[in-house]
Design an enzyme around this catalytic site. Structure first.
Site, PDB file in Angstrom:
ATOM      1  N   VAL A  81      -9.164  -0.308  -5.422  1.00 52.61           N
ATOM      2  CA  VAL A  81      -9.536  -0.343  -4.005  1.00 52.61           C
ATOM      3  C   VAL A  81     -10.250   0.960  -3.707  1.00 52.61           C
ATOM      4  CG1 VAL A  81      -8.734  -0.453  -1.624  1.00 52.61           C
ATOM      5  CG2 VAL A  81      -7.613  -1.840  -3.374  1.00 52.61           C
ATOM      6  N   TYR A  91       0.852  -1.187   0.000  1.00 53.94           N
ATOM      7  CA  TYR A  91       0.000   0.000   0.000  1.00 53.94           C
ATOM      8  C   TYR A  91       0.886   1.233   0.000  1.00 53.94           C
ATOM      9  CZ  TYR A  91      -3.860   3.073   1.604  1.00 53.94           C
ATOM     10  OH  TYR A  91      -4.800   4.060   1.730  1.00 53.94           O
ATOM     11  N   LYS A 108      -1.136  -1.257  -4.318  1.00 53.80           N
ATOM     12  CA  LYS A 108      -2.235  -0.301  -4.260  1.00 53.80           C
ATOM     13  C   LYS A 108      -1.613   1.088  -4.323  1.00 53.80           C
ATOM     14  CE  LYS A 108      -5.825   1.676  -1.335  1.00 53.80           C
ATOM     15  NZ  LYS A 108      -6.414   1.726   0.030  1.00 53.80           N
TER      16      LYS A 108
END
Length: 303
Positions: free
Chosen positions: A207, A137, A165
């Site tokens: 996401v 992330y 992400k």
């Protein structure tokens, strides 16, 4: 290097609380089940929107078990891994594998801003603690550290690091990652208000925060892009954009949970230090959600 089968819209699901601000496992399962029934392609449990860092250690395990039970194998469950230390993150990802998570979204260690070497070491050690496929992330505005292209190249030898992400507010990052790393990593768009740009540039998934309130519309955007119906995708995106901007604000969790509540899908309760929106900000968000609800593009079927 093997890839995951993760593709599509993965909402960062909310964690629900009761009137006393205890974790409400039944309500959490309910919101997750609704998302799956609406057609999302995966679920992120206890990401930022799921208030990971507002939960005690035992609560995180309980929430994950409840989400895994609710989903019952219908879509992948990816759990956030967000801890103060590398040791705690390693302990959690080990437990997450035992509980039945399908993957982990691993964040930098909280609070401390690491050097590049420290960040890479953190990811390596957490990855070594389980066999779960991992989504790294990257969110420089929120966590004050950026996962550099060079770090991604050096981490390419860790087989369970599969996906990124990407939540940097500059869509050029996606092309830079793909140019530098080829198909070594999947890229997911991680910031709602550059989601379409990310998908058009090669992101294999999204996401999303606002999917909690408008799941069918989010899926319609994904489907339009995949089918090459770009006029349709742009129409959905332009309609959606005022709400998508909420995902980039400091009070995104409160705004998303309030949006979810307005749409009859969950509660706006958040744990301190966050507080529910009030005053003009609350009125503005409610107005935005109601306007979006009442002006959905005609190409989206009414619920």
């Amino acid at each position: 290097m093997s890839q995951t089968t993760w593709r599509g819209v993965f909402p960062a699901a909310t964690t629900q609380f009761d009137a006393g601000y205890a974790v409400d496992l039944d309500a959490t399962q309910s919101v997750v089940n609704m998302l799956v029934e609406d057609g999302v392609h995966g679920v992120i449990a206890m990401g930022t929107v799921g208030e990971n860092n507002s939960l005690r250690a035992e609560e995180k395990r309980q929430v994950l078990a409840a989400v895994v039970e609710a989903v019952s194998g219908r879509v992948p469950v990816v759990t956030g891994v967000s801890e103060l230390t590398t040791e705690l993150a390693s302990e959690y990802i080990r437990d997450a594998q035992s509980i039945g998570a399908d993957g982990a979204m691993v964040l930098p260690a909280m609070v401390y801003v690491p050097s590049e070497a420290e960040l890479e070491a953190h990811f390596r050690l957490v990855a070594a603690a389980s066999d779960l496929p991992i989504m790294l992330y990257n969110n420089p505005p929120a966590y004050r550290v950026s996962l550099s292209i060079e770090s991604l190249q050096r981490l390419a030898d860790v087989p369970t690091l599969r996906t990124i992400k990407e939540s940097a507010p500059d869509s050029r990052r996606i092309t830079d990652i793909l140019n530098a790393c080829g198909d070594r990593y999947q890229v997911f768009a991680g910031l709602d208000d550059i989601a379409l740009e990310g998908l058009l540039l090669g992101a294999e998934g999204w996401v999303s925060g606002l999917t909690n309130a408008f799941p069918r519309e989010s899926i319609a955007l994904w489907d339009a892009v995949q089918a090459g119906r770009l006029d349709e995708a742009r129409a959905i995106y332009r309609w959606f954009m005022p709400l998508l901007h909420l995902d980039a604000d400091h009070d995104l969790v409160q705004s998303i949970k309030l949006s979810e509540a307005v749409m009859g899908r969950g509660s706006e309760r958040v744990r301190m230090p966050r507080m529910e929106l009030s005053g003009q900000r609350r009125a503005d968000v409610i107005r935005m959600v109601e306007t979006a609800r009442d002006t959905r593009p005609s190409l989206i079927a009414a619920e």
